[in-house]
Design a protein around this motif. Structure first.
Motif, PDB file in Angstrom:
ATOM      1  N   GLN A   6       0.846  -1.184   0.000  1.00 45.18           N
ATOM      2  CA  GLN A   6       0.000   0.000   0.000  1.00 45.18           C
ATOM      3  C   GLN A   6       0.889   1.244   0.000  1.00 45.18           C
ATOM      4  O   GLN A   6       1.748   1.403   0.864  1.00 45.18           O
ATOM      5  CB  GLN A   6      -0.907   0.002   1.238  1.00 45.18           C
ATOM      6  N   VAL A   7       0.687   2.084  -0.985  1.00 45.10           N
ATOM      7  CA  VAL A   7       1.482   3.304  -1.102  1.00 45.10           C
ATOM      8  C   VAL A   7       0.739   4.446  -0.426  1.00 45.10           C
ATOM      9  O   VAL A   7      -0.462   4.638  -0.647  1.00 45.10           O
ATOM     10  CB  VAL A   7       1.748   3.638  -2.586  1.00 45.10           C
ATOM     11  N   ASN A   8       1.456   5.190   0.405  1.00 48.58           N
ATOM     12  CA  ASN A   8       0.870   6.332   1.111  1.00 48.58           C
ATOM     13  C   ASN A   8       0.870   7.543   0.174  1.00 48.58           C
ATOM     14  O   ASN A   8       1.853   8.272   0.080  1.00 48.58           O
ATOM     15  CB  ASN A   8       1.676   6.618   2.381  1.00 48.58           C
ATOM     16  N   GLU A   9      -0.243   7.733  -0.532  1.00 50.55           N
ATOM     17  CA  GLU A   9      -0.317   8.806  -1.526  1.00 50.55           C
ATOM     18  C   GLU A   9      -0.163  10.186  -0.882  1.00 50.55           C
ATOM     19  O   GLU A   9       0.453  11.079  -1.462  1.00 50.55           O
ATOM     20  CB  GLU A   9      -1.642   8.725  -2.282  1.00 50.55           C
ATOM     21  N   ILE A  12       3.450  10.894  -0.416  1.00 50.58           N
ATOM     22  CA  ILE A  12       4.096  11.173  -1.703  1.00 50.58           C
ATOM     23  C   ILE A  12       3.760  12.588  -2.176  1.00 50.58           C
ATOM     24  O   ILE A  12       4.633  13.320  -2.666  1.00 50.58           O
ATOM     25  CB  ILE A  12       3.683  10.121  -2.748  1.00 50.58           C
ATOM     26  N   ARG A  35      10.265   9.294  -8.868  1.00 56.96           N
ATOM     27  CA  ARG A  35       9.663   8.162  -8.165  1.00 56.96           C
ATOM     28  C   ARG A  35       8.281   8.533  -7.615  1.00 56.96           C
ATOM     29  O   ARG A  35       7.352   7.708  -7.637  1.00 56.96           O
ATOM     30  CB  ARG A  35      10.595   7.682  -7.050  1.00 56.96           C
ATOM     31  N   CYS A  36       8.139   9.751  -7.145  1.00 54.63           N
ATOM     32  CA  CYS A  36       6.827  10.211  -6.680  1.00 54.63           C
ATOM     33  C   CYS A  36       5.823  10.212  -7.827  1.00 54.63           C
ATOM     34  O   CYS A  36       4.690   9.734  -7.684  1.00 54.63           O
ATOM     35  CB  CYS A  36       6.940  11.613  -6.087  1.00 54.63           C
ATOM     36  N   TYR A  39       4.486   6.753  -8.716  1.00 55.01           N
ATOM     37  CA  TYR A  39       3.481   6.198  -7.807  1.00 55.01           C
ATOM     38  C   TYR A  39       2.221   7.053  -7.711  1.00 55.01           C
ATOM     39  O   TYR A  39       1.267   6.681  -7.029  1.00 55.01           O
ATOM     40  CB  TYR A  39       4.101   5.936  -6.433  1.00 55.01           C
ATOM     41  N   VAL A 184      10.584   4.166   1.771  1.00 56.16           N
ATOM     42  CA  VAL A 184       9.512   4.883   1.072  1.00 56.16           C
ATOM     43  C   VAL A 184       9.804   4.853  -0.424  1.00 56.16           C
ATOM     44  O   VAL A 184      10.964   4.713  -0.838  1.00 56.16           O
ATOM     45  CB  VAL A 184       9.383   6.340   1.573  1.00 56.16           C
ATOM     46  N   PRO A 185       8.777   4.986  -1.261  1.00 54.09           N
ATOM     47  CA  PRO A 185       8.984   4.863  -2.711  1.00 54.09           C
ATOM     48  C   PRO A 185       9.970   5.858  -3.297  1.00 54.09           C
ATOM     49  O   PRO A 185      10.553   5.598  -4.351  1.00 54.09           O
ATOM     50  CB  PRO A 185       7.575   5.097  -3.278  1.00 54.09           C
ATOM     51  N   TRP A 195      12.262  -0.646  -4.043  1.00 57.27           N
ATOM     52  CA  TRP A 195      10.989  -0.475  -4.749  1.00 57.27           C
ATOM     53  C   TRP A 195      11.121  -0.848  -6.223  1.00 57.27           C
ATOM     54  O   TRP A 195      10.163  -1.322  -6.841  1.00 57.27           O
ATOM     55  CB  TRP A 195      10.474   0.956  -4.570  1.00 57.27           C
TER      56      TRP A 195
END
Length: 206
Positions: A6-9, A12, A35-36, A39, A184-185, A195
């Motif tokens: 699960q990516v924390n939008e 980001i 990278r941001c 995602y 983190v991404p 990632w």
């Protein structure tokens, strides 16, 4: 084990807003921005930022060219990954091939074939061969790394031996490592980020 992180939008977007407020300057800023964007579903837009990161890391590479051969080659490996992520396959393959030869030369001359002292070199040799799709050699050099198992080794074995479970178990290990490190991404500076390996594993299982 669930194989989707699960990516924390919100996190980001906060990073994007921060970079926008100060203006991205360094290669690592552009890598983080790319990278941001990836995602946030802006993969095509991200490519331009990866290319800018590849351009801006050149000065740092030049600093280490004469001072520290190992770091010089490592940074070139980071740059090759930017080309790969930007979709510049020809450029990335060319650079991975050059780095493969440099790493092999370092292993044979600087380290005199001493596997215990050269584990980082061997790890990155396995990476280079993986991205050159020479999975047999990626396995060979990966197995020479004594203190850990390169991620490229697991994926290469899965591809070469047509063993889906090997790919799955390697991806599971990557996910565990991301969680353990609280990665983190938009982490930057790795030869290949966790990632990246996560996305590679998911693609291999599609």
């Amino acid at each position: 084990m669930a194989r989707q992180l699960q990516v924390n939008e919100k996190q980001i977007l906060q990073k994007i807003n921060f970079l926008d407020s100060v203006g991205p300057q360094s290669w690592s800023d552009y890598e983080a921005y790319a990278r941001c964007l990836f995602y946030l579903g802006e993969a095509e837009k991200a490519k331009a930022y990866f290319l800018e990161a590849a351009k801006r890391i050149v000065n740092l590479i030049a600093v280490f060219e004469r001072k520290n051969r190992k770091e010089f080659v490592r940074l070139k490996l980071v740059q090759a990954n930017y080309y790969r992520l930007a979709g510049e396959k020809r450029q990335s393959v060319k650079q991975y091939a050059e780095l493969r030869d440099l790493y092999l030369n370092m292993f044979e001359t600087d380290y005199e074939g001493d596997q215990d002292r050269a584990i980082g070199i061997l790890n990155n040799l396995s990476y280079c061969h993986f991205f050159l799709e020479d999975y047999e050699k990626s396995i060979r050099f990966g197995k020479m790394v004594s203190e850990w198992e390169p991620i490229s080794l697991g994926y290469s074995e899965g591809i070469f031996l047509q063993d889906k479970k090997r790919i799955e178990s390697t991806l599971d290990d990557v996910i565990k490592e991301i969680k353990r490190e609280k990665s983190v991404p938009y982490d930057t500076g790795a030869e290949v980020s966790l990632w990246d390996w996560y996305e590679i594993g998911r693609e291999l299982l599609e």
